[in-house]
Scaffold this motif. Structure first.
Motif, PDB file in Angstrom:
ATOM      1  N   VAL A   1      20.858  14.955  -5.787  1.00  0.00           N
ATOM      2  CA  VAL A   1      21.276  14.919  -7.193  1.00  0.00           C
ATOM      3  C   VAL A   1      20.225  15.646  -8.024  1.00  0.00           C
ATOM      4  O   VAL A   1      19.043  15.364  -7.925  1.00  0.00           O
ATOM      5  CB  VAL A   1      21.428  13.468  -7.693  1.00  0.00           C
ATOM      6  CG1 VAL A   1      21.790  13.462  -9.175  1.00  0.00           C
ATOM      7  CG2 VAL A   1      22.468  12.729  -6.866  1.00  0.00           C
ATOM      8  N   GLN A   2      20.689  16.551  -8.835  1.00  0.00           N
ATOM      9  CA  GLN A   2      19.785  17.276  -9.730  1.00  0.00           C
ATOM     10  C   GLN A   2      19.994  16.809 -11.157  1.00  0.00           C
ATOM     11  O   GLN A   2      21.125  16.615 -11.596  1.00  0.00           O
ATOM     12  CB  GLN A   2      20.046  18.779  -9.624  1.00  0.00           C
ATOM     13  CG  GLN A   2      19.706  19.335  -8.245  1.00  0.00           C
ATOM     14  CD  GLN A   2      19.938  20.831  -8.159  1.00  0.00           C
ATOM     15  OE1 GLN A   2      20.829  21.366  -8.790  1.00  0.00           O
ATOM     16  NE2 GLN A   2      19.121  21.503  -7.365  1.00  0.00           N
ATOM     17  N   LEU A   3      18.877  16.623 -11.860  1.00  0.00           N
ATOM     18  CA  LEU A   3      18.907  16.136 -13.239  1.00  0.00           C
ATOM     19  C   LEU A   3      18.100  17.080 -14.115  1.00  0.00           C
ATOM     20  O   LEU A   3      16.998  17.481 -13.737  1.00  0.00           O
ATOM     21  CB  LEU A   3      18.315  14.724 -13.325  1.00  0.00           C
ATOM     22  CG  LEU A   3      18.949  13.650 -12.443  1.00  0.00           C
ATOM     23  CD1 LEU A   3      18.132  12.374 -12.506  1.00  0.00           C
ATOM     24  CD2 LEU A   3      20.375  13.401 -12.863  1.00  0.00           C
ATOM     25  N   GLN A   4      18.638  17.390 -15.278  1.00  0.00           N
ATOM     26  CA  GLN A   4      17.959  18.274 -16.220  1.00  0.00           C
ATOM     27  C   GLN A   4      17.958  17.608 -17.579  1.00  0.00           C
ATOM     28  O   GLN A   4      19.003  17.517 -18.228  1.00  0.00           O
ATOM     29  CB  GLN A   4      18.655  19.626 -16.281  1.00  0.00           C
ATOM     30  CG  GLN A   4      18.006  20.627 -17.224  1.00  0.00           C
ATOM     31  CD  GLN A   4      16.680  21.144 -16.703  1.00  0.00           C
ATOM     32  OE1 GLN A   4      16.527  21.436 -15.521  1.00  0.00           O
ATOM     33  NE2 GLN A   4      15.702  21.243 -17.585  1.00  0.00           N
ATOM     34  N   ALA A   5      16.786  17.170 -18.022  1.00  0.00           N
ATOM     35  CA  ALA A   5      16.651  16.551 -19.339  1.00  0.00           C
ATOM     36  C   ALA A   5      16.295  17.603 -20.377  1.00  0.00           C
ATOM     37  O   ALA A   5      15.551  18.547 -20.092  1.00  0.00           O
ATOM     38  CB  ALA A   5      15.588  15.467 -19.305  1.00  0.00           C
ATOM     39  N   SER A   6      16.807  17.418 -21.588  1.00  0.00           N
ATOM     40  CA  SER A   6      16.509  18.345 -22.677  1.00  0.00           C
ATOM     41  C   SER A   6      16.649  17.625 -24.013  1.00  0.00           C
ATOM     42  O   SER A   6      17.145  16.496 -24.076  1.00  0.00           O
ATOM     43  CB  SER A   6      17.463  19.542 -22.624  1.00  0.00           C
ATOM     44  OG  SER A   6      18.806  19.120 -22.787  1.00  0.00           O
ATOM     45  N   GLY A   7      16.206  18.288 -25.075  1.00  0.00           N
ATOM     46  CA  GLY A   7      16.394  17.763 -26.411  1.00  0.00           C
ATOM     47  C   GLY A   7      15.158  17.192 -27.072  1.00  0.00           C
ATOM     48  O   GLY A   7      15.208  16.773 -28.232  1.00  0.00           O
ATOM     49  N   GLY A   8      14.044  17.170 -26.372  1.00  0.00           N
ATOM     50  CA  GLY A   8      12.818  16.671 -26.968  1.00  0.00           C
ATOM     51  C   GLY A   8      12.283  17.607 -28.028  1.00  0.00           C
ATOM     52  O   GLY A   8      12.769  18.719 -28.210  1.00  0.00           O
ATOM     53  N   GLY A   9      11.261  17.121 -28.736  1.00  0.00           N
ATOM     54  CA  GLY A   9      10.645  17.938 -29.766  1.00  0.00           C
ATOM     55  C   GLY A   9       9.749  17.120 -30.657  1.00  0.00           C
ATOM     56  O   GLY A   9       9.426  15.972 -30.355  1.00  0.00           O
ATOM     57  N   LEU A  10       9.378  17.736 -31.753  1.00  0.00           N
ATOM     58  CA  LEU A  10       8.522  17.096 -32.750  1.00  0.00           C
ATOM     59  C   LEU A  10       9.396  16.610 -33.904  1.00  0.00           C
ATOM     60  O   LEU A  10      10.209  17.380 -34.440  1.00  0.00           O
ATOM     61  CB  LEU A  10       7.482  18.087 -33.257  1.00  0.00           C
ATOM     62  CG  LEU A  10       6.601  17.651 -34.432  1.00  0.00           C
ATOM     63  CD1 LEU A  10       5.726  16.458 -34.031  1.00  0.00           C
ATOM     64  CD2 LEU A  10       5.748  18.809 -34.914  1.00  0.00           C
TER      65      LEU A  10
ATOM     66  N   GLN B   1      12.935  16.144 -14.837  1.00  0.00           N
ATOM     67  CA  GLN B   1      11.585  16.672 -15.026  1.00  0.00           C
ATOM     68  C   GLN B   1      10.891  16.155 -16.279  1.00  0.00           C
ATOM     69  O   GLN B   1       9.708  16.349 -16.413  1.00  0.00           O
ATOM     70  CB  GLN B   1      11.616  18.210 -15.075  1.00  0.00           C
ATOM     71  CG  GLN B   1      11.919  18.826 -16.425  1.00  0.00           C
ATOM     72  CD  GLN B   1      13.348  18.626 -16.879  1.00  0.00           C
ATOM     73  OE1 GLN B   1      14.192  18.026 -16.222  1.00  0.00           O
ATOM     74  NE2 GLN B   1      13.657  19.147 -18.060  1.00  0.00           N
ATOM     75  N   GLY B   2      11.598  15.527 -17.182  1.00  0.00           N
ATOM     76  CA  GLY B   2      10.975  14.993 -18.393  1.00  0.00           C
ATOM     77  C   GLY B   2      11.052  15.950 -19.561  1.00  0.00           C
ATOM     78  O   GLY B   2      11.020  17.169 -19.397  1.00  0.00           O
ATOM     79  N   THR B   3      11.143  15.371 -20.752  1.00  0.00           N
ATOM     80  CA  THR B   3      11.123  16.152 -21.982  1.00  0.00           C
ATOM     81  C   THR B   3      10.236  15.424 -22.983  1.00  0.00           C
ATOM     82  O   THR B   3      10.295  14.206 -23.133  1.00  0.00           O
ATOM     83  CB  THR B   3      12.565  16.350 -22.529  1.00  0.00           C
ATOM     84  OG1 THR B   3      12.530  17.197 -23.680  1.00  0.00           O
ATOM     85  CG2 THR B   3      13.242  15.040 -22.879  1.00  0.00           C
ATOM     86  N   GLN B   4       9.377  16.182 -23.658  1.00  0.00           N
ATOM     87  CA  GLN B   4       8.376  15.601 -24.551  1.00  0.00           C
ATOM     88  C   GLN B   4       8.994  15.261 -25.907  1.00  0.00           C
ATOM     89  O   GLN B   4       9.650  16.106 -26.529  1.00  0.00           O
ATOM     90  CB  GLN B   4       7.215  16.572 -24.754  1.00  0.00           C
ATOM     91  CG  GLN B   4       6.166  16.107 -25.754  1.00  0.00           C
ATOM     92  CD  GLN B   4       5.325  14.952 -25.226  1.00  0.00           C
ATOM     93  OE1 GLN B   4       4.864  14.969 -24.099  1.00  0.00           O
ATOM     94  NE2 GLN B   4       5.122  13.933 -26.054  1.00  0.00           N
ATOM     95  N   VAL B   5       8.742  14.047 -26.357  1.00  0.00           N
ATOM     96  CA  VAL B   5       9.114  13.616 -27.702  1.00  0.00           C
ATOM     97  C   VAL B   5       7.836  13.233 -28.430  1.00  0.00           C
ATOM     98  O   VAL B   5       7.074  12.386 -27.950  1.00  0.00           O
ATOM     99  CB  VAL B   5      10.091  12.421 -27.664  1.00  0.00           C
ATOM    100  CG1 VAL B   5      10.319  11.873 -29.076  1.00  0.00           C
ATOM    101  CG2 VAL B   5      11.410  12.837 -27.042  1.00  0.00           C
ATOM    102  N   THR B   6       7.597  13.873 -29.561  1.00  0.00           N
ATOM    103  CA  THR B   6       6.418  13.583 -30.363  1.00  0.00           C
ATOM    104  C   THR B   6       6.859  13.177 -31.757  1.00  0.00           C
ATOM    105  O   THR B   6       7.580  13.928 -32.425  1.00  0.00           O
ATOM    106  CB  THR B   6       5.489  14.799 -30.440  1.00  0.00           C
ATOM    107  OG1 THR B   6       5.110  15.190 -29.114  1.00  0.00           O
ATOM    108  CG2 THR B   6       4.241  14.475 -31.242  1.00  0.00           C
ATOM    109  N   VAL B   7       6.437  11.989 -32.168  1.00  0.00           N
ATOM    110  CA  VAL B   7       6.780  11.482 -33.494  1.00  0.00           C
ATOM    111  C   VAL B   7       5.504  11.455 -34.324  1.00  0.00           C
ATOM    112  O   VAL B   7       4.586  10.669 -34.070  1.00  0.00           O
ATOM    113  CB  VAL B   7       7.405  10.080 -33.419  1.00  0.00           C
ATOM    114  CG1 VAL B   7       7.848   9.632 -34.823  1.00  0.00           C
ATOM    115  CG2 VAL B   7       8.566  10.055 -32.446  1.00  0.00           C
ATOM    116  N   SER B   8       5.451  12.349 -35.292  1.00  0.00           N
ATOM    117  CA  SER B   8       4.222  12.496 -36.069  1.00  0.00           C
ATOM    118  C   SER B   8       4.535  13.156 -37.403  1.00  0.00           C
ATOM    119  O   SER B   8       5.432  13.994 -37.497  1.00  0.00           O
ATOM    120  CB  SER B   8       3.208  13.331 -35.300  1.00  0.00           C
ATOM    121  OG  SER B   8       2.062  13.575 -36.086  1.00  0.00           O
ATOM    122  N   SER B   9       3.760  12.785 -38.402  1.00  0.00           N
ATOM    123  CA  SER B   9       3.912  13.433 -39.700  1.00  0.00           C
ATOM    124  C   SER B   9       2.929  14.585 -39.844  1.00  0.00           C
ATOM    125  O   SER B   9       2.923  15.276 -40.864  1.00  0.00           O
ATOM    126  CB  SER B   9       3.695  12.404 -40.815  1.00  0.00           C
ATOM    127  OG  SER B   9       2.444  11.764 -40.665  1.00  0.00           O
TER     128      SER B   9
END
Length: 120
Positions: A1-10, A112-120
């Motif tokens: 099974v292959q998984l592709q995560a997306s949509g992360g960001g600042l 593989q993971g996607t980075q989510v950063t919550v910051s002002s």
């Protein structure tokens, strides 16, 4: 099974993001996250059928896990906080039916993971 995560960001505190996970086949799915210096933790899970869901207490009422009729899974994250900053992973548990899984070791495949950063 292959998984592709997306949509992360600042994103700023209080903002929203939607993560997507494209899978090569349909299974029970989960989202996990790992913040710097911390262990990976369960965020949300959804059954193969899509009607059953489970959330970590820290995100309940703010995050929504969903899936379409095909193989894609989503995590809508609202009212984001700085403590939500992490790498987010989608995972697949080979399973049909209505079971939802929250234990990391029960999952069979990981994206593989996607980075989510919550910051002002």
């Amino acid at each position: 099974v292959q998984l592709q995560a997306s949509g992360g960001g600042l994103v700023q505190p209080g903002g929203s993001l939607r993560l997507s996970c494209a899978a090569s086949e349909r299974n029970a799915m989960g989202w996990f996250r790992q913040a710097p210096g911390k262990e990976r933790e369960f965020v949300a899970g959804i059954s193969y059928r899509g009607g059953e869901r489970s959330y970590a207490a820290s995100v309940k009422g703010r995050f929504i896990i969903s899936r379409d009729n095909d193989k894609n899974t989503y995590l809508r994250m609202n009212s984001l906080k700085p403590e939500d900053t992490a790498v987010y992973y989608c995972a697949a548990k080979i399973s049909g039916g209505s079971a939802v899984y929250s234990v990391e070791s029960t999952y069979d495949y990981w994206g593989q993971g996607t980075q989510v950063t919550v910051s002002s």
